[in-house]
Design an enzyme around this catalytic site. Structure first.
Site, PDB file in Angstrom:
ATOM      1  N   ARG A 234       1.089 -40.619  -5.319  1.00 33.76           N
ATOM      2  CA  ARG A 234       0.350 -40.992  -4.107  1.00 33.76           C
ATOM      3  C   ARG A 234      -0.105 -42.439  -4.259  1.00 33.76           C
ATOM      4  NH1 ARG A 234       2.447 -37.407  -2.001  1.00 33.76           N
ATOM      5  NH2 ARG A 234       1.592 -35.585  -0.931  1.00 33.76           N
ATOM      6  N   GLU A 263       0.429 -46.573   3.369  1.00 31.00           N
ATOM      7  CA  GLU A 263       1.763 -46.222   3.879  1.00 31.00           C
ATOM      8  C   GLU A 263       1.725 -45.551   5.247  1.00 31.00           C
ATOM      9  OE1 GLU A 263       3.069 -43.481   0.685  1.00 31.00           O
ATOM     10  OE2 GLU A 263       3.136 -41.926   2.216  1.00 31.00           O
ATOM     11  N   HIS A 295       8.637 -43.366   0.500  1.00 32.84           N
ATOM     12  CA  HIS A 295       8.241 -41.953   0.300  1.00 32.84           C
ATOM     13  C   HIS A 295       9.451 -41.030   0.511  1.00 32.84           C
ATOM     14  CE1 HIS A 295       4.407 -39.363   0.187  1.00 32.84           C
ATOM     15  NE2 HIS A 295       5.432 -38.657  -0.252  1.00 32.84           N
TER      16      HIS A 295
HETATM   17  P1  NAI Z   1       1.242 -30.200 -10.091  1.00 33.12           P
HETATM   18  O1  NAI Z   1      -0.005 -29.631  -9.499  1.00 33.12           O
HETATM   19  O2  NAI Z   1       2.290 -29.267 -10.608  1.00 33.12           O
HETATM   20  O3  NAI Z   1       0.866 -31.204 -11.288  1.00 33.12           O
HETATM   21  C1  NAI Z   1      -0.150 -32.140 -11.219  1.00 33.12           C
HETATM   22  C2  NAI Z   1      -0.667 -32.339 -12.629  1.00 33.12           C
HETATM   23  O4  NAI Z   1      -1.609 -33.412 -12.606  1.00 33.12           O
HETATM   24  C3  NAI Z   1      -1.397 -31.118 -13.192  1.00 33.12           C
HETATM   25  O5  NAI Z   1      -0.846 -30.785 -14.441  1.00 33.12           O
HETATM   26  C4  NAI Z   1      -2.828 -31.580 -13.298  1.00 33.12           C
HETATM   27  O6  NAI Z   1      -3.536 -30.987 -14.403  1.00 33.12           O
HETATM   28  C5  NAI Z   1      -2.653 -33.075 -13.513  1.00 33.12           C
HETATM   29  N1  NAI Z   1      -3.848 -33.852 -13.280  1.00 33.12           N
HETATM   30  C6  NAI Z   1      -4.910 -33.562 -12.483  1.00 33.12           C
HETATM   31  N2  NAI Z   1      -5.848 -34.527 -12.613  1.00 33.12           N
HETATM   32  C7  NAI Z   1      -5.360 -35.426 -13.489  1.00 33.12           C
HETATM   33  C8  NAI Z   1      -5.865 -36.632 -14.032  1.00 33.12           C
HETATM   34  N3  NAI Z   1      -7.076 -37.094 -13.718  1.00 33.12           N
HETATM   35  N4  NAI Z   1      -5.082 -37.307 -14.911  1.00 33.12           N
HETATM   36  C9  NAI Z   1      -3.869 -36.835 -15.278  1.00 33.12           C
HETATM   37  N5  NAI Z   1      -3.351 -35.700 -14.797  1.00 33.12           N
HETATM   38  C10 NAI Z   1      -4.083 -35.001 -13.911  1.00 33.12           C
HETATM   39  O7  NAI Z   1       1.836 -31.162  -8.976  1.00 33.12           O
HETATM   40  P2  NAI Z   1       3.328 -31.695  -8.842  1.00 33.12           P
HETATM   41  O8  NAI Z   1       4.119 -30.758  -8.018  1.00 33.12           O
HETATM   42  O9  NAI Z   1       3.843 -32.092 -10.174  1.00 33.12           O
HETATM   43  O10 NAI Z   1       3.103 -33.007  -7.943  1.00 33.12           O
HETATM   44  C11 NAI Z   1       2.402 -34.126  -8.426  1.00 33.12           C
HETATM   45  C12 NAI Z   1       2.125 -35.082  -7.290  1.00 33.12           C
HETATM   46  O11 NAI Z   1       3.360 -35.637  -6.821  1.00 33.12           O
HETATM   47  C13 NAI Z   1       1.518 -34.419  -6.029  1.00 33.12           C
HETATM   48  O12 NAI Z   1       0.108 -34.356  -6.120  1.00 33.12           O
HETATM   49  C14 NAI Z   1       1.965 -35.348  -4.932  1.00 33.12           C
HETATM   50  O13 NAI Z   1       0.938 -36.294  -4.714  1.00 33.12           O
HETATM   51  C15 NAI Z   1       3.189 -36.054  -5.492  1.00 33.12           C
HETATM   52  N6  NAI Z   1       4.414 -35.762  -4.741  1.00 33.12           N
HETATM   53  C16 NAI Z   1       5.179 -36.806  -4.281  1.00 33.12           C
HETATM   54  C17 NAI Z   1       6.349 -36.576  -3.578  1.00 33.12           C
HETATM   55  C18 NAI Z   1       7.214 -37.676  -3.080  1.00 33.12           C
HETATM   56  O14 NAI Z   1       8.070 -37.443  -2.193  1.00 33.12           O
HETATM   57  N7  NAI Z   1       7.114 -38.886  -3.595  1.00 33.12           N
HETATM   58  C19 NAI Z   1       6.781 -35.201  -3.282  1.00 33.12           C
HETATM   59  C20 NAI Z   1       5.951 -34.178  -3.888  1.00 33.12           C
HETATM   60  C21 NAI Z   1       4.800 -34.468  -4.555  1.00 33.12           C
END
Ligand code: NAI
Length: 331
Positions: A234, A263, A295
């Site tokens: 993000r 964005e 994105h």
């Molecule tokens: P997820 O929920 O599986 O993993 C997120 C991880 O971040 C978790 O392990 C969590 O413990 C960790 N986390 C939380 N706070 C943190 C911190 N302060 N420092 C370090 N790690 C922390 O989510 P997933 O599916 O891996 O997605 C991650 C992010 O990717 C989403 O939140 C979304 O913003 C982004 N995303 C981007 C897309 C794109 O098209 N560019 C598409 C899908 C998701």
């Protein structure tokens, strides 16, 4: 009666995939090209059971109150991140919110590694050169990913999928996550150590008040000279002004972005004939070592199929008052 859904920020590809599956879930979908905002929430007056929204739609207290008045009590995000939804306001209004937590982590992970490779091997420049019969290699010198240290911030589904790919390249992996999940050949370290030791830093954590501007002037000061930073998570995770300073100071060697703080005013639209007012974004585009995609990390056939099926399934479950594993509540 089919479930009636108002789908905002609708693009032709959304329509293609939702139309493919809506009969299976007994749904009628009305597609609105505009984003959901306080100004046009009035469009939801037609007796809708659910609104379906994407990353840059506004789902704040004011929008939610209007939805509740119109009797629309389901907000279905067709994405994983939910930082644009006021979950507490939704709960207070008895509006249920659901998302698609895992449609294809590999889609985003592969895009992330694509950005890394394009930055390191300059595919984008080589493509243009060869198109013009310019076969000179000057300026295209790259570096191996093999044996480089990559720092992964956030080892959830996408972070983990990215690690799996990078292990194949022979990278050393450092990771930081408040919730440590043991992964073979991955060393969890403090953020400070990660910043100091990583050649490449890739962001995969959600945007929360704690992670807003995680990458800023102070974190940058700890990083290696010439570091590569990649953000497919993000835009708000990065302080863009600090990045521009870091690029001008030659501290940042490579910057790959699939997301950008502002964005919502730019991405997903064809603005090629418009004047862009965002001077910060325009400055970013001037650097030869910055690569930006709009994105598109999620944008694969497999992901769009999973997004449509899961979103329609979520709405069906919630509308039938059944448990939905993808429902999200305030923490
Ligand atoms: P997820 O929920 O599986 O993993 C997120 C991880 O971040 C978790 O392990 C969590 O413990 C960790 N986390 C939380 N706070 C943190 C911190 N302060 N420092 C370090 N790690 C922390 O989510 P997933 O599916 O891996 O997605 C991650 C992010 O990717 C989403 O939140 C979304 O913003 C982004 N995303 C981007 C897309 C794109 O098209 N560019 C598409 C899908 C998701």
């Amino acid at each position: 009666m089919p479930n009636k859904i108002a789908l905002f920020s609708a693009k032709p590809y959304d329509k293609t995939y939702f139309e493919q599956f809506r009969h299976e879930f007994d749904c009628q979908v009305d597609y609105f090209e505009v984003p959901l905002t306080e100004q046009n929430v009035q469009l939801c007056q037609g007796g809708y059971d659910a609104v379906c929204v994407f990353v840059n739609d506004t789902v704040n207290q004011a929008v939610l109150s209007q939805l509740s008045e119109f009797g629309c009590n389901i907000v279905a995000l067709r994405c994983a991140g939910f930082n644009n939804v006021d979950l507490q306001a939704a709960e207070n209004l008895n509006i249920r919110v659901c998302r698609v937590p895992s449609y294809s982590p590999e889609a985003v992970a592969e895009h992330t590694v694509g950005l890394m490779l394009t930055l390191s091997r300059k595919f984008h420049k080589a493509y243009n050169r060869v198109k013009e019969d310019n076969f000179s290699l000057n300026g295209l010198l790259g570096f191996n990913l093999f044996k480089k240290t990559v720092g992964i911030i956030g080892t959830g589904k996408i972070g983990h999928a990215t690690i799996n790919i990078l292990k194949g390249f022979g990278c050393n992996i450092l990771a930081f996550d408040p919730t440590e999940t043991p992964i073979d050949d991955v060393a969890y370290v403090s953020l400070e150590t990660l910043y100091k030791q990583a050649d490449i830093i890739s962001l995969h954590c959600p945007l929360t008040p704690q992670t807003h501007h995680l990458i800023n002037q102070d974190s940058l000061a700890l990083m290696r000279e010439g570091v590569m930073i990649v953000n497919t998570s993000r835009g708000g995770l990065i302080d863009t002004d600090a990045m521009i300073k870091g690029l001008k100071a030659r501290k940042i060697g490579y910057l790959g972005l699939d997301v950008y703080e502002q964005e919502a005013n730019l991405f997903f639209e064809d603005l090629s004939n418009e004047i862009i007012d965002d001077d910060v974004f325009q400055r970013l585009l001037t650097f030869p070592n910055v690569l930006i995609t709009g994105h598109q990390g999620f944008f694969t056939q497999e992901a769009l199929t999973a997004i449509a099926q899961t979103t329609l399934g979520n709405i069906q479950l919630l509308n039938n008052q059944q448990d939905c594993l993808n429902q999200i509540k305030p923490s």
